[in-house]
Write a protein that holds these residues in place. Sequence first.
Motif: not given
Length: 302
Positions: A109-112, A118-122, A223-230, A242-245
């Motif tokens: 939410d903060e990234a959006l 947001v780029i979520v990498i999993t 500039g979209a943040p990359i957020i790892p999530a699994f 599990e969403i990481k910083p």
Amino acid sequence: MKKRLIQTVSGIGLWLFRGIFRALPHRTAVMLGDRMGALTFRLFRRRREIADMNLGAAYPNLNMEERSGIAKRVFRNFGRTGAEFLRAQRLPPEAVDKMMEIENLSIVDEALAAGKGVIVITAHFGNWELMARHLTDKGYSLCVVARDANDSRTNKIVNEIRRENGYEVLSRGNAARFVLGKLRKNEIVGILPDQNAGDIFVPFFGMDCGSVSGPAIMHIRTGAPIIPAFCVRLPDNRHRVEIKPPLDIRLTGDTQADTRTIMTQVQSAIEQQIRSYPDQWLWFHDRWKAARKRQSEMSHAG
């Protein structure tokens, strides 16, 4: 011809099993998926060998019995994941919600709120598809970048199921323009950069490994943040997202160097998650194939 035949049979089998799993109660379907995963472990020697080779390289201190135990649990997990995926459309949002718990959703939410998407990498880990379904149930606009299956029938069924579950699918080979558009609309793009590729070579489990470069390029451009999530499978077949910083990325202006730095961070985040739950990742995929080929070519050139 043999490969085409196998792909065709697999496509037909997927169509049949979709009907079977959707007709069964959820718990029964997951149990059947577990048994099918165990059977696949026994029948597909080549995939067992790849899993053993990968585990041996990543964990040199494990003996053969320990590697085999992890590999068998991997196959069983993917059998359960397949069953859940094939019947996910039968599950109403409230049923999915009961199966899931989610950590640190406020990070997304903060990234959006920054308005850059947001780029979520999993990874092909736990039940990554159910994580996408859960986020769309919660109202997030999400698309995933996925490699097309080799068999057109399989590809059609898989993408139909994904669309039924509320998230859009972008073909990996033609995704760049569409991904940029989604990020500019402040949407979430999910990318799974844990399969064999040859765009760039970075460390993974201490070994040179081929990787896509897409997440890094997309970040540099938007500039979209990359957020790892699994999505971790829990012992009772529930799941924890599990969403990481966001990755701490500091661009230098050297695109090539920045791409390498970012993808090193991306692969490191995936590796850390796998080390925490080694029996939930795709060890039977030939992850280091491109790196071996590159090393062979360099040796011959030398």
